[in-house]
Motif scaffolding. Structure first.
Motif, PDB file in Angstrom:
ATOM      1  N   GLY A  62      15.179  50.499 -14.632  1.00  0.00           N
ATOM      2  CA  GLY A  62      15.332  49.221 -13.724  1.00  0.00           C
ATOM      3  C   GLY A  62      14.409  49.043 -12.480  1.00  0.00           C
ATOM      4  N   PHE A  63      14.144  50.744 -11.761  1.00  0.00           N
ATOM      5  CA  PHE A  63      12.967  50.932 -11.090  1.00  0.00           C
ATOM      6  C   PHE A  63      11.301  52.091 -11.244  1.00  0.00           C
ATOM      7  CE2 PHE A  63      17.494  50.388  -9.745  1.00  0.00           C
ATOM      8  CZ  PHE A  63      16.635  49.542  -8.105  1.00  0.00           C
ATOM      9  N   THR A  64      10.640  51.581 -10.519  1.00  0.00           N
ATOM     10  CA  THR A  64       9.304  52.837 -10.558  1.00  0.00           C
ATOM     11  C   THR A  64       9.592  53.364  -9.741  1.00  0.00           C
ATOM     12  OG1 THR A  64       7.555  53.051 -12.083  1.00  0.00           O
ATOM     13  CG2 THR A  64       7.478  50.766 -10.894  1.00  0.00           C
ATOM     14  N   GLU A  65       8.896  54.151  -9.832  1.00  0.00           N
ATOM     15  CA  GLU A  65       8.848  55.073  -8.376  1.00  0.00           C
ATOM     16  C   GLU A  65       9.022  54.767  -7.215  1.00  0.00           C
ATOM     17  OE1 GLU A  65       4.121  55.194  -7.197  1.00  0.00           O
ATOM     18  OE2 GLU A  65       3.406  55.786  -9.539  1.00  0.00           O
ATOM     19  N   ARG A  66      10.986  54.826  -7.399  1.00  0.00           N
ATOM     20  CA  ARG A  66      11.325  53.837  -6.314  1.00  0.00           C
ATOM     21  C   ARG A  66      12.288  52.781  -5.823  1.00  0.00           C
ATOM     22  NH1 ARG A  66      13.545  58.466  -7.881  1.00  0.00           N
ATOM     23  NH2 ARG A  66      12.933  60.112  -6.446  1.00  0.00           N
ATOM     24  N   ARG A  67      10.595  51.782  -5.838  1.00  0.00           N
ATOM     25  CA  ARG A  67      10.703  50.220  -6.499  1.00  0.00           C
ATOM     26  C   ARG A  67      11.460  49.340  -7.569  1.00  0.00           C
ATOM     27  NH1 ARG A  67       5.778  51.990  -4.918  1.00  0.00           N
ATOM     28  NH2 ARG A  67       4.935  50.780  -6.911  1.00  0.00           N
ATOM     29  N   GLU A  68      12.073  48.497  -7.042  1.00  0.00           N
ATOM     30  CA  GLU A  68      12.857  48.142  -8.365  1.00  0.00           C
ATOM     31  C   GLU A  68      11.444  47.820  -8.962  1.00  0.00           C
ATOM     32  OE1 GLU A  68      15.990  44.766  -9.121  1.00  0.00           O
ATOM     33  OE2 GLU A  68      15.936  44.861  -8.006  1.00  0.00           O
ATOM     34  N   MET A  69      11.899  47.979 -10.567  1.00  0.00           N
ATOM     35  CA  MET A  69      10.303  46.648 -11.791  1.00  0.00           C
ATOM     36  C   MET A  69      11.476  47.017 -12.366  1.00  0.00           C
ATOM     37  SD  MET A  69       8.657  46.544 -13.894  1.00  0.00           S
ATOM     38  CE  MET A  69       8.098  47.557 -15.366  1.00  0.00           C
ATOM     39  N   THR A  70      11.310  45.356 -12.884  1.00  0.00           N
ATOM     40  CA  THR A  70      11.901  44.018 -13.495  1.00  0.00           C
ATOM     41  C   THR A  70      11.752  43.868 -14.485  1.00  0.00           C
ATOM     42  OG1 THR A  70      11.829  42.234 -11.837  1.00  0.00           O
ATOM     43  CG2 THR A  70      13.532  43.237 -11.274  1.00  0.00           C
ATOM     44  N   ASP A  71       9.859  44.184 -14.673  1.00  0.00           N
ATOM     45  CA  ASP A  71       9.238  43.201 -15.685  1.00  0.00           C
ATOM     46  C   ASP A  71      10.030  44.023 -16.854  1.00  0.00           C
ATOM     47  OD1 ASP A  71       7.829  41.930 -13.632  1.00  0.00           O
ATOM     48  OD2 ASP A  71       6.195  43.439 -14.268  1.00  0.00           O
ATOM     49  N   PHE A  72      10.273  45.073 -17.579  1.00  0.00           N
ATOM     50  CA  PHE A  72      10.462  45.790 -18.210  1.00  0.00           C
ATOM     51  C   PHE A  72      12.042  45.111 -18.945  1.00  0.00           C
ATOM     52  CE2 PHE A  72      13.597  48.432 -21.780  1.00  0.00           C
ATOM     53  CZ  PHE A  72      12.448  48.242 -22.631  1.00  0.00           C
ATOM     54  N   ALA A  73      13.191  44.910 -17.410  1.00  0.00           N
ATOM     55  CA  ALA A  73      14.434  44.562 -17.249  1.00  0.00           C
ATOM     56  C   ALA A  73      14.276  43.129 -17.815  1.00  0.00           C
ATOM     57  CB  ALA A  73      15.336  45.283 -16.148  1.00  0.00           C
ATOM     58  N   ARG A  74      13.763  42.125 -16.958  1.00  0.00           N
ATOM     59  CA  ARG A  74      14.064  41.125 -18.128  1.00  0.00           C
ATOM     60  C   ARG A  74      13.416  40.438 -19.293  1.00  0.00           C
ATOM     61  NH1 ARG A  74      11.968  39.587 -13.152  1.00  0.00           N
ATOM     62  NH2 ARG A  74      10.055  39.731 -13.256  1.00  0.00           N
ATOM     63  N   LEU A  75      12.283  41.360 -19.302  1.00  0.00           N
ATOM     64  CA  LEU A  75      12.122  41.489 -21.618  1.00  0.00           C
ATOM     65  C   LEU A  75      13.010  41.838 -22.379  1.00  0.00           C
ATOM     66  CD1 LEU A  75       9.518  40.766 -23.090  1.00  0.00           C
ATOM     67  CD2 LEU A  75       9.517  43.666 -22.543  1.00  0.00           C
ATOM     68  N   VAL A  76      13.909  42.814 -21.388  1.00  0.00           N
ATOM     69  CA  VAL A  76      14.910  42.930 -22.741  1.00  0.00           C
ATOM     70  C   VAL A  76      16.136  42.660 -22.288  1.00  0.00           C
ATOM     71  CG1 VAL A  76      13.483  45.019 -23.464  1.00  0.00           C
ATOM     72  CG2 VAL A  76      15.515  45.407 -21.557  1.00  0.00           C
ATOM     73  N   GLU A  77      16.537  41.748 -21.317  1.00  0.00           N
ATOM     74  CA  GLU A  77      17.879  41.919 -20.699  1.00  0.00           C
ATOM     75  C   GLU A  77      18.679  41.256 -22.223  1.00  0.00           C
ATOM     76  OE1 GLU A  77      17.509  38.751 -17.354  1.00  0.00           O
ATOM     77  OE2 GLU A  77      15.824  37.368 -18.841  1.00  0.00           O
ATOM     78  N   ASP A  78      18.167  40.023 -22.765  1.00  0.00           N
ATOM     79  CA  ASP A  78      19.054  39.572 -23.573  1.00  0.00           C
ATOM     80  C   ASP A  78      19.392  40.283 -24.924  1.00  0.00           C
ATOM     81  OD1 ASP A  78      19.428  37.215 -22.142  1.00  0.00           O
ATOM     82  OD2 ASP A  78      17.597  36.388 -22.719  1.00  0.00           O
TER      83      ASP A  78
END
Length: 166
Positions: A62-78
């Protein structure tokens, strides 16, 4: 192997900085390709999905380079997923077990609470020959490592530099 949690000592971190594999341009991703892919990292996993390629297993935090990266997490959340704790600089037995289950087809996603970077190593050790493990070099590119005896041995060599945790 992987019966106990492993930690990377500060004194041995330099050995882990040399990239494994080759650069993988996004243009090489083809939804018709039947390669067994395992992706490690949010950005890499997102690139694969956006190109229509669904890996056998994606490990993300859910992170990239220590910053929250939610696009993938949102894509697969279900989608169903395994969730494991894996602190930075470690490979927990739980993470390795989840990777094993992913390779066996029991789970397709592993969400890591902590850091997933070192998950490349259990992926290389546990995946079948011919599978391709893809991870990101932050700010640079995707790296692809085809699993074979040579790359598996290299992963085991790196794992031997880690210490078992109590």
């Amino acid at each position: 192997m992987f019966e106990r949690d492993l930690a990377l000592p500060e004194s041995r971190r330099e050995a882990f900085k040399e990239p494994l594999g080759r650069e993988l341009p996004e243009s090489e991703l083809d939804p018709a390709d039947e390669t067994v892919y395992l992706t490690v990292g949010d950005v890499v996993s997102l690139v694969f999905r956006r190109r229509g390629v669904v890996p056998r297993l994606s490990v993300y935090d859910g992170f990239t380079e220590r910053r929250e990266m939610t696009d993938f997490a949102r894509l697969v959340e279900d989608e169903p997923r395994a969730e494991v704790a894996n602190p930075a600089g470690t490979i927990t037995a739980d993470l390795a077990d989840a990777v094993r289950r992913g390779i066996d087809g029991e789970v397709a996603l592993i969400r890591v609470d902590g850091e997933e970077d070192l998950a490349v190593l259990p992926c290389l050790v546990l995946a079948p020959d011919g599978a391709v493990v893809v991870y990101g070099m932050p700010g640079r590119c995707m790296m692809a490592v085809e699993v074979d005896g040579r790359t598996r041995d290299r992963a085991k060599e790196l794992l031997s530099a880690m210490e078992e945790m109590e």
